[in-house]
Design a protein around this motif. Sequence first.
Motif, PDB file in Angstrom:
ATOM      1  N   ASP A 312      11.404  -6.749  35.767  1.00 50.66           N
ATOM      2  CA  ASP A 312      10.972  -5.808  35.235  1.00 50.66           C
ATOM      3  C   ASP A 312      10.004  -6.021  33.527  1.00 50.66           C
ATOM      4  O   ASP A 312       9.099  -5.879  34.187  1.00 50.66           O
ATOM      5  N   ARG A 313      10.505  -6.849  33.197  1.00 49.71           N
ATOM      6  CA  ARG A 313       9.985  -6.940  31.695  1.00 49.71           C
ATOM      7  C   ARG A 313       9.156  -8.441  31.934  1.00 49.71           C
ATOM      8  O   ARG A 313       8.395  -8.925  31.246  1.00 49.71           O
ATOM      9  N   ARG A 315       6.242  -9.246  34.227  1.00 46.68           N
ATOM     10  CA  ARG A 315       5.191  -9.364  33.925  1.00 46.68           C
ATOM     11  C   ARG A 315       5.067  -9.525  32.418  1.00 46.68           C
ATOM     12  O   ARG A 315       3.600 -10.067  32.619  1.00 46.68           O
ATOM     13  N   PHE A 316       5.456  -8.747  32.222  1.00 45.41           N
ATOM     14  CA  PHE A 316       4.990  -8.874  29.784  1.00 45.41           C
ATOM     15  C   PHE A 316       4.737 -10.147  30.004  1.00 45.41           C
ATOM     16  O   PHE A 316       3.798 -10.730  28.786  1.00 45.41           O
ATOM     17  N   VAL A 317       6.355 -10.708  29.984  1.00 43.63           N
ATOM     18  CA  VAL A 317       6.189 -12.071  29.715  1.00 43.63           C
ATOM     19  C   VAL A 317       5.653 -12.885  29.922  1.00 43.63           C
ATOM     20  O   VAL A 317       4.997 -13.699  29.103  1.00 43.63           O
ATOM     21  N   ALA A 318       5.074 -13.316  31.112  1.00 45.17           N
ATOM     22  CA  ALA A 318       4.638 -14.114  32.314  1.00 45.17           C
ATOM     23  C   ALA A 318       3.172 -13.826  31.006  1.00 45.17           C
ATOM     24  O   ALA A 318       2.235 -14.531  30.857  1.00 45.17           O
ATOM     25  N   GLU A 319       2.180 -12.334  30.737  1.00 37.06           N
ATOM     26  CA  GLU A 319       0.869 -12.241  30.479  1.00 37.06           C
ATOM     27  C   GLU A 319       1.321 -12.856  29.660  1.00 37.06           C
ATOM     28  O   GLU A 319      -0.149 -13.351  28.913  1.00 37.06           O
ATOM     29  N   ARG A 320       1.830 -12.851  28.428  1.00 34.53           N
ATOM     30  CA  ARG A 320       1.573 -12.912  26.482  1.00 34.53           C
ATOM     31  C   ARG A 320       2.401 -14.649  26.417  1.00 34.53           C
ATOM     32  O   ARG A 320       1.678 -15.039  25.633  1.00 34.53           O
ATOM     33  N   ALA A 321       2.675 -14.994  27.464  1.00 29.12           N
ATOM     34  CA  ALA A 321       2.874 -16.306  27.173  1.00 29.12           C
ATOM     35  C   ALA A 321       1.646 -17.482  27.167  1.00 29.12           C
ATOM     36  O   ALA A 321       1.602 -17.988  26.611  1.00 29.12           O
ATOM     37  N   ASN A 456       4.048   0.848  29.325  1.00 33.69           N
ATOM     38  CA  ASN A 456       5.492   0.366  29.374  1.00 33.69           C
ATOM     39  C   ASN A 456       5.892  -1.077  29.577  1.00 33.69           C
ATOM     40  O   ASN A 456       6.008  -1.381  30.572  1.00 33.69           O
ATOM     41  N   ASN A 457       7.063  -1.239  28.549  1.00 25.39           N
ATOM     42  CA  ASN A 457       7.992  -3.070  29.225  1.00 25.39           C
ATOM     43  C   ASN A 457       9.195  -2.978  29.615  1.00 25.39           C
ATOM     44  O   ASN A 457      10.031  -3.810  27.590  1.00 25.39           O
TER      45      ASN A 457
END
Length: 503
Positions: A312-313, A315-321, A456-457
Amino acid sequence: MLCDYLVQILTARVYDVAQETPLEYSSNLSARLNNKLLLKREDMQSVFSFKLRGAYNKMVELPPEILAQGVIAASAGNHAQGVALGASYLGTTAIIVMPVTTPQVKVDAVKARGGQVILHGDTYDDACAYARQLEAEKGLTFIHPFDDPLVIAGQGTIGMEILRQYQQPIHAIFVAIGGGGLISGIAAYVKRLRPEIKIIGVEPVDADAMNQSLKAGKRVRLSQVGLFADGVAVREVGEETFYLCQEYVDEIILVNTDDTCAAIKDVFEDTRSILEPAGALAIAGAKAYVEREKIEGETLLAVACGANMNFDRLRFVAERAELGERREAIFAVAIPEGAGSLRKFCECLGRRNLTEFNYRIADQKEAHIFVGVQIQNRADAAKMVQTFENCGFPTLDLTDDELTKMHLRHMVGGHSPLAENEQLYRFEFPERPGALMQFFGSMSHNWNISLFHYRNNGSDYGRIVLGMQVPPDDMEKWQAFLDTLDYPYWNENNNPAYKLFLA
């Protein structure tokens, strides 16, 4: 001390449970960096991390009667799995104290390998203190995750394998640092046999205990650490690891969350494997080093040290990559509020690919556009600002603004004439059950929330941006409330993005 480590590494008993991991050529990254980048694939161990080397080497050397009484460890996850696996192999019991912020994938993995898990505290240090208490109460042997010569020697077998696997010139080896056990073991071996090879540590900017310690000439205890790269979220490095890093580490590079997310994506594109944040730090460091030094044609080696990632992390990784790769820029652009202005702005953009576009009328004379654009590099972003300015559109580059990246890009267009006396603050707190309600419960009921955004990440900190209507007469009470908090906060009242889109 050095000769002792050389002998201990050469005789370390790690291969009962560990494998000699491959040294793989990273073709895509090498082409982009104009250097040869090799990845030491410790993420391919049975526990998806290097940690079983040191843990097992320590445990297998314990006297049988001591080992039979059981072992205990504190860990954010990867060391825990190594201890649990080693205990199972050696026929003893293992209790693992883990922070409550530990990713569930790591908790489940420890249980699957026969370890008894106790969740305690928000950080490794909290868990470690409780594990030490249980050690005394139950007569167990504590297996330290990094500050133990046998653990360091076990991790040092990675350095031994590297020099055996690649005997040509190496410019630098990049290694993630938490408590320092991994880099200490590798450095103690490599510097003895190949002193010309640079050993470069990599830490997150918000968890740089070794960096600060080396600069101060003594161990520095951090008041808090960021938890995105939970595998290296250590407030204080070890005594032995600090000594070894003083002796053998050439420098430390700091990377941010965006850099780490970009490195996770880079490794995925080359290997189709997904590293955890701590596991990708070395790759992020290598990229930063090449950008800083402008080197070409050199051989660089990065230790991919772990892959215990919560799904579930991602999504955050893809957004910030994209931000970490310098492939997306975020701008706030002011345009005249009138017919044809939006078309002129789009013409100014040209054939650029948009990643985000938000627009809302602000007043009768001027409108503000929040726009994300794909770029080639940071220099390209600066050119775009100049292009907008030349078209008559005042522009603010928000690419590196944390409030924008975490919150405002999801909230733009929120001007309200009702938000009188609004105070805007950002907060971070360890993500755990009930944490959000505890936050609310600590506030005065006399204040009105005028703006709120929460992200929430997974195992990262919970992040809040809060607008609170505080009458001028209550400002002392408001500050007193802030002073009672046990987690960090930032006053964002003067943030330019807030003033443009929300104030």
